[in-house]
Design a protein around this motif. Structure first.
Motif, short mmCIF file in Angstrom:
data_model
loop_
_atom_site.label_atom_id
_atom_site.label_comp_id
_atom_site.label_asym_id
_atom_site.label_seq_id
_atom_site.Cartn_x
_atom_site.Cartn_y
_atom_site.Cartn_z
N TRP A 177 0.83 -1.21 0.00
CA TRP A 177 0.00 0.00 0.00
C TRP A 177 0.87 1.25 0.00
CZ3 TRP A 177 -0.75 4.35 3.05
CH2 TRP A 177 -1.89 5.12 2.76
N ALA A 178 1.85 1.31 0.92
CA ALA A 178 2.57 2.57 1.14
C ALA A 178 3.33 3.02 -0.10
CB ALA A 178 3.53 2.43 2.32
N CYS A 179 3.90 2.07 -0.84
CA CYS A 179 4.72 2.44 -1.99
C CYS A 179 3.91 3.25 -3.01
CB CYS A 179 5.30 1.17 -2.62
SG CYS A 179 6.39 1.56 -3.98
N GLU A 180 2.76 2.70 -3.41
CA GLU A 180 1.98 3.39 -4.44
C GLU A 180 1.09 4.49 -3.86
OE1 GLU A 180 3.50 3.29 -7.04
OE2 GLU A 180 2.16 2.40 -8.51
N ALA A 181 0.80 4.43 -2.56
CA ALA A 181 0.06 5.53 -1.94
C ALA A 181 0.97 6.74 -1.76
CB ALA A 181 -0.50 5.11 -0.58
N ARG A 182 2.25 6.48 -1.47
CA ARG A 182 3.21 7.58 -1.32
C ARG A 182 3.46 8.26 -2.66
NH1 ARG A 182 7.18 4.72 -0.30
NH2 ARG A 182 7.01 4.43 1.93
N TYR A 184 1.46 8.34 -5.15
CA TYR A 184 0.22 9.06 -5.45
C TYR A 184 0.15 10.36 -4.64
CZ TYR A 184 -4.78 10.10 -5.53
OH TYR A 184 -5.99 10.75 -5.66
N TYR A 185 0.40 10.26 -3.33
CA TYR A 185 0.29 11.45 -2.47
C TYR A 185 1.24 12.55 -2.94
CZ TYR A 185 0.56 14.78 1.24
OH TYR A 185 0.56 15.98 1.91
N PHE A 186 2.54 12.19 -3.08
CA PHE A 186 3.50 13.26 -3.41
C PHE A 186 3.34 13.73 -4.86
CE2 PHE A 186 5.63 11.76 0.45
CZ PHE A 186 5.63 12.97 1.12
N GLY A 187 2.88 12.86 -5.73
CA GLY A 187 2.64 13.29 -7.10
C GLY A 187 1.47 14.25 -7.19
N ILE A 188 0.38 13.91 -6.51
CA ILE A 188 -0.89 14.58 -6.80
C ILE A 188 -1.30 15.57 -5.71
CG2 ILE A 188 -3.36 14.08 -7.04
CD1 ILE A 188 -2.42 11.58 -8.67
N LEU A 229 1.29 7.67 8.57
CA LEU A 229 2.02 7.96 7.33
C LEU A 229 1.53 9.28 6.72
CD1 LEU A 229 2.43 4.54 5.48
CD2 LEU A 229 4.23 6.00 6.39
N TYR A 230 0.21 9.46 6.69
CA TYR A 230 -0.32 10.71 6.12
C TYR A 230 0.13 11.92 6.93
CZ TYR A 230 -3.01 10.39 1.90
OH TYR A 230 -3.34 10.32 0.57
N ASN A 231 0.24 11.74 8.23
CA ASN A 231 0.72 12.84 9.07
C ASN A 231 2.18 13.17 8.73
OD1 ASN A 231 0.59 14.79 11.13
ND2 ASN A 231 1.66 13.38 12.50
N THR A 232 3.02 12.15 8.58
CA THR A 232 4.43 12.37 8.23
C THR A 232 4.54 13.03 6.86
OG1 THR A 232 5.07 10.43 9.49
CG2 THR A 232 6.65 11.21 7.87
N ALA A 284 8.18 10.34 -10.91
CA ALA A 284 7.33 10.34 -9.70
C ALA A 284 7.93 9.45 -8.60
CB ALA A 284 5.92 9.87 -10.05
N GLU A 285 8.67 8.40 -9.00
CA GLU A 285 9.35 7.56 -8.00
C GLU A 285 10.49 8.36 -7.35
OE1 GLU A 285 8.98 4.52 -6.79
OE2 GLU A 285 7.65 3.50 -8.19
N ALA A 286 11.20 9.11 -8.18
CA ALA A 286 12.31 9.91 -7.64
C ALA A 286 11.78 11.00 -6.71
CB ALA A 286 13.12 10.52 -8.79
N VAL A 287 10.66 11.60 -7.07
CA VAL A 287 10.05 12.63 -6.21
C VAL A 287 9.62 12.01 -4.88
CG1 VAL A 287 8.03 14.16 -5.99
CG2 VAL A 287 9.35 14.13 -8.12
N GLU A 288 8.98 10.86 -4.97
CA GLU A 288 8.54 10.14 -3.76
C GLU A 288 9.73 9.86 -2.83
OE1 GLU A 288 7.03 6.31 -4.95
OE2 GLU A 288 7.28 5.49 -2.95
N ASP A 289 10.84 9.41 -3.41
CA ASP A 289 12.04 9.13 -2.60
C ASP A 289 12.57 10.40 -1.94
OD1 ASP A 289 12.15 6.43 -2.97
OD2 ASP A 289 13.69 6.47 -4.53
N ALA A 290 12.55 11.49 -2.69
CA ALA A 290 13.10 12.75 -2.16
C ALA A 290 12.34 13.20 -0.91
CB ALA A 290 13.04 13.84 -3.23
N PHE A 291 11.03 12.91 -0.89
CA PHE A 291 10.22 13.28 0.27
C PHE A 291 10.25 12.21 1.35
CE2 PHE A 291 8.43 16.27 -2.80
CZ PHE A 291 8.24 17.40 -2.03
#
Ligand code: FEO
Length: 384
Positions: A177-182, A184-188, A229-232, A284-291
């Motif tokens: 869940w967390a991988c693709e939710a993260r 999604y969250y940071f992308g969108i 996770l959403y709080n972080t 989007a994977e690189a952006v997710e990692d950066a956050f």
């Protein structure tokens, strides 16, 4: 699919989509969730993407079991959820649309009507009585458009969370869940951390047993994990210890420095080193990692007196999402006038609470012994 005795899932899985929202690769497709609440009155929660009109109306008809819906609750007007409002209202001419004031303005823009003769406009805290339960609406502006509302069902203790807690992937995708939710969250939604925090504060006042988002699985257990996770994420906190290296390389020399740095970091005991080649990876994977991680190394070449285009795109993606609270190192490469570090620093100058490392690396064309010494010093500083 039954969520409870009185709440049914009527959404669809999109396995043919190439790019979600016109830019995100979704190797495991996308789910557009929609729900029906069966009570003395019946409420349908959102519609689905335009490619699935018939499938969705069929799902709805089966769930209704001969009854007619009284309300269509529209929580979000982005077309992946709103595209079938007009089709629904033609199919069920006695139903009333329940939504926010801004959403009705958007309906006028999308469909040429704001349904003035068959609507209920709701605002923060307004309720809708369905018989044995009450729906309460909470505004969630910019999570992820300004008109968004979320809905609480006090009988089933369900929060219908709109895009919040959404995820890429169809409901039958077998993935973390967390991988693709993260991603999604940071992308969108990532730009709107403050607004997501405001939504979490409202959610904290409710007794929630299930979260029904508009994308991804219905969350029924261990809700604290998802809320934490959403709080972080929305507070721009560090989720995992480690270092991300994001790089571009034209002839492999910058890449070589990155590979040596990654090895030195691992040898020094860095818990995780994530390396992204920005020209080839999913941005989007690189952006997710950066956050996700607390430390990042940006490595690129000087190019047209600027920086290599993929790095510019990447840094823009970070700054427009409010990048902050991170430690940053730079590696630049240039054969006659290396200036990439200055360009990258300037791009980040408005970002809050960034700390720059003392050891940064300048490569003149190729890695040499002096470069390796610099890399060792940087690895040491990043592992401190
Ligand atoms: Fe899933 Fe913002 O739409």
């Amino acid at each position: 699919m039954k969520i409870t005795d009185t709440v049914k899932y009527i959404g669809v899985n999109d396995k043919k989509i190439d790019l979600f929202e016109g830019q995100y690769v979704v190797p495991n497709g996308m789910a557009y969730n929609s729900y029906v609440i069966i009570d003395e009155k019946i409420a349908v929660m959102d519609t689905v993407d335009i490619s699935f009109t018939e499938e969705w109306l069929d799902n709805l008809e089966k769930a209704l079991d001969g009854r007619k819906p009284d309300y269509l609750v529209v929580q979000h007007m982005e077309p992946d959820h709103s595209a079938n409002i007009d089709n629904f209202l033609k199919e069920y001419p006695e139903a009333t649309v329940v939504s926010s004031k801004i959403a009705f303005q958007m309906m006028n823009q999308f469909f040429g009507t704001d349904y003035a003769d068959r609507r209920i406009v709701v605002a923060e805290g307004d309720t809708l009585d369905l018989g044995s339960r009450k729906l309460t609406f909470y505004t969630a502006p910019m999570v992820h458009w300004p008109e968004v509302i979320v809905t609480y069902d006090d009988k089933e203790k369900i929060l219908f969370s709109a895009d919040g807690f959404g995820k890429f992937g169809t409901l039958d995708a077998d993935e973390d869940w967390a991988c693709e939710a993260r991603r999604y969250y940071f992308g969108i939604v990532g730009k709107y951390g403050v607004q997501t925090q405001a939504l979490l504060k409202k959610a904290a006042t409710l007794d929630i047993e299930k979260i029904c988002p508009l994308h991804g699985p219905i969350l029924t257990e261990n809700l604290g994990y998802y809320l934490d996770l959403y709080n972080t994420w929305s507070s721009y906190g560090v989720e995992s210890e480690g270092v991300v290296i994001a790089y571009t390389s034209v002839y492999g020399n910058t890449k070589k420095a990155v590979e040596i740095l990654a090895e030195k970091l691992k040898a020094a005991g860095c818990p995780k080193v994530a390396v992204n080649d920005l020209a080839r990876c999913d941005m989007a994977e690189a952006v997710e990692d950066a956050f996700r991680y607390g430390k990042i190394v940006l490595a690129t070449t000087t190019y047209n007196s600027d920086i290599f285009p993929f790095m510019r795109t990447f840094i823009d993606a970070l700054t427009e999402r409010g990048y902050r609270n991170r430690k940053i190192a730079f590696i630049e490469n240039g054969s006659w006038a290396p200036t990439a570090t200055n360009v990258m620093k300037k791009m980040l100058e408005k970002s809050k609470n960034l700390e720059f490392t003392e050891n940064n690396i300048t490569i003149k064309s190729a890695v040499n012994e002096a470069t390796i010494e610099q890399i060792e010093a940087l690895a040491k500083e990043l592992c401190e």
